[in-house]
Design an enzyme around this catalytic site. Structure first.
Site, PDB file in Angstrom:
ATOM      1  N   ASP A  25       0.785  -1.438   0.139  1.00  0.00           N
ATOM      2  CA  ASP A  25      -0.086   0.024  -0.213  1.00  0.00           C
ATOM      3  C   ASP A  25       0.932   1.190  -0.169  1.00  0.00           C
ATOM      4  O   ASP A  25       1.951   1.437   0.365  1.00  0.00           O
ATOM      5  CB  ASP A  25      -1.001  -0.013   1.242  1.00  0.00           C
ATOM      6  CG  ASP A  25      -2.066   0.787   1.220  1.00  0.00           C
ATOM      7  OD1 ASP A  25      -2.210   1.432  -0.035  1.00  0.00           O
ATOM      8  OD2 ASP A  25      -2.719   1.225   2.147  1.00  0.00           O
ATOM      9  N   ASN A  73     -10.928  -2.439  -5.354  1.00  0.00           N
ATOM     10  CA  ASN A  73     -10.220  -1.429  -6.472  1.00  0.00           C
ATOM     11  C   ASN A  73     -10.715  -1.134  -7.594  1.00  0.00           C
ATOM     12  O   ASN A  73     -10.416  -0.244  -8.182  1.00  0.00           O
ATOM     13  CB  ASN A  73      -8.506  -1.865  -6.369  1.00  0.00           C
ATOM     14  CG  ASN A  73      -7.823  -1.852  -5.195  1.00  0.00           C
ATOM     15  OD1 ASN A  73      -7.026  -2.739  -5.009  1.00  0.00           O
ATOM     16  ND2 ASN A  73      -8.055  -0.737  -4.495  1.00  0.00           N
TER      17      ASN A  73
HETATM   18  C1  IPE Z   1      -5.364  -2.515  -0.214  1.00  0.00           C
HETATM   19  O1  IPE Z   1      -5.126  -1.440  -0.508  1.00  0.00           O
HETATM   20  C2  IPE Z   1      -5.504  -3.464  -1.552  1.00  0.00           C
HETATM   21  C3  IPE Z   1      -4.188  -3.533  -2.133  1.00  0.00           C
HETATM   22  C4  IPE Z   1      -3.177  -3.226  -1.675  1.00  0.00           C
HETATM   23  C5  IPE Z   1      -4.267  -4.411  -3.504  1.00  0.00           C
HETATM   24  P1  IPE Z   1      -6.214  -0.143  -0.378  1.00  0.00           P
HETATM   25  O2  IPE Z   1      -5.411   1.029  -0.505  1.00  0.00           O
HETATM   26  O3  IPE Z   1      -7.122  -0.465  -1.627  1.00  0.00           O
HETATM   27  O4  IPE Z   1      -6.966  -0.413   0.825  1.00  0.00           O
HETATM   28  P2  IPE Z   1      -7.655   0.799   1.828  1.00  0.00           P
HETATM   29  O5  IPE Z   1      -8.664   1.697   0.975  1.00  0.00           O
HETATM   30  O6  IPE Z   1      -6.556   1.685   2.316  1.00  0.00           O
HETATM   31  O7  IPE Z   1      -8.426  -0.188   2.890  1.00  0.00           O
HETATM   32  C1  IPE Z   2      -1.424   0.240  -3.424  1.00  0.00           C
HETATM   33  O1  IPE Z   2      -1.453   1.631  -3.515  1.00  0.00           O
HETATM   34  C2  IPE Z   2      -1.695  -0.382  -4.876  1.00  0.00           C
HETATM   35  C3  IPE Z   2      -3.077  -0.876  -5.073  1.00  0.00           C
HETATM   36  C4  IPE Z   2      -3.972  -0.773  -4.170  1.00  0.00           C
HETATM   37  C5  IPE Z   2      -3.312  -1.100  -6.269  1.00  0.00           C
HETATM   38  P1  IPE Z   2      -2.657   2.595  -3.240  1.00  0.00           P
HETATM   39  O2  IPE Z   2      -3.096   2.845  -4.569  1.00  0.00           O
HETATM   40  O3  IPE Z   2      -3.392   2.084  -2.540  1.00  0.00           O
HETATM   41  O4  IPE Z   2      -1.883   3.999  -2.918  1.00  0.00           O
HETATM   42  P2  IPE Z   2      -2.531   4.876  -1.647  1.00  0.00           P
HETATM   43  O5  IPE Z   2      -2.890   4.073  -0.576  1.00  0.00           O
HETATM   44  O6  IPE Z   2      -3.675   5.667  -2.288  1.00  0.00           O
HETATM   45  O7  IPE Z   2      -1.419   5.774  -1.377  1.00  0.00           O
HETATM   46 MG    MG Z   3      -3.890   2.330  -0.788  1.00  0.00          MG
END
Ligand code: IPE
Ligand code: IPE
Ligand code: MG
Length: 245
Positions: A25, A73
């Protein structure tokens, strides 16, 4: 010596986790901090994926499960979802040969059928090319959600009951485990989440019942091999009691 090289002999190789799961993340925030498009963060994040796969293989981890795209996502802006799918396809093509050479067996957990057709094809090619490997199992969680995984298991079990092949009182924890995407994989001993969020975000809910959790504030694109090793050392210092004394 480069700052990113650390002696892994400090690790007790007899007490390594056999399965590490990672919630990768912080790509978006990494990009935002640099006034870049979020997609740049995902690009940089895919370099970290490469590094973590290599490092775990070298350290001697047997199973590595990376959360790359959740069922939730799909609700992101269309342009970001498309960019992620393009990156994913690129990753599969560019890493396939290295997985073959490094004896890594590739698998995907999640609703594969929801992914674009060309991505599904590259997944299948990578699975086929690595199917006889036994050095490390790399599982990419794609369109993965733990609740939908449990629903899938419940439906399959209900069908067996309905067909008269399974008596209700023969349903055990093991029955459920065998109907999850991770049926053949041990539960992770260690779950790492980057970017400081203290939540599970619908990842491996059943499988992490007794998993050790390590959360780091580091954003995924900044995560290093050094930090991975530090987390492993910290893990090795923990006392896992499984409810006993
Ligand atoms: C969790 O991250 C999913 C992945 C790393 C693929 P998200 O960014 O989607 O989760 P939330 O929104 O912080 O819970
Ligand atoms: C994790 O990074 C990757 C995916 C969930 C695909 P994020 O895209 O969630 O990054 P933040 O949490 O918005 O910084
Ligand atoms: Mg995230």
């Amino acid at each position: 010596m480069k700052s990113d090289t650390i002696n892994i002999s400090g690790l007790n190789t007899a007490a390594l986790p056999s399965h590490i799961a990672v919630i990768m993340d912080g790509n978006g925030r990494w990009a935002q901090k640099k006034f870049l498009n979020r997609v740049k963060g995902h690009e940089k994040g895919s370099d970290t994926v490469r590094m973590v796969v290599r490092s775990c293989r070298e350290i001697g981890i047997s199973f590595l499960t990376l959360y790359a795209f959740s069922t939730e996502n799909w609700q992101r802006p269309k342009a970001e979802v498309s960019a992620l799918m393009v990156l994913l396809k690129k990753f599969l093509v560019s890493e396939r040969q290295e997985m073959v050479v490094n004896n890594i067996r590739f698998n995907v957990i999640g609703e594969k059928e929801r992914l674009p057709r060309d991505v599904q094809e590259e997944i299948q090619r990578t699975k086929d090319a690595t199917k006889n490997n036994d050095g490390m199992n790399l599982n990419l969680a794609l369109s993965y959600g733990a609740r939908s995984e449990i629903v899938k298991a419940a439906r399959e079990i209900a069908e067996e009951v309905q067909a008269g092949r399974l008596p209700v009182d023969a349903i055990t924890e093991d029955t459920i485990t065998r109907h999850l995407y991770t049926a053949d994989i041990p539960d992770p001993e260690l779950l790492i989440r980057t970017s400081g969020e203290m939540r599970i975000s619908n990842f491996l809910l059943w499988q992490i019942a007794y998993t050790e959790i390590a959360v780091t504030d580091t954003l995924w694109p900044d995560f290093t091999r050094n930090e991975l090793i530090q987390i492993l050392m910290e893990y090795q210092g923990r006392s896992r009691r499984f409810g006993r004394v």
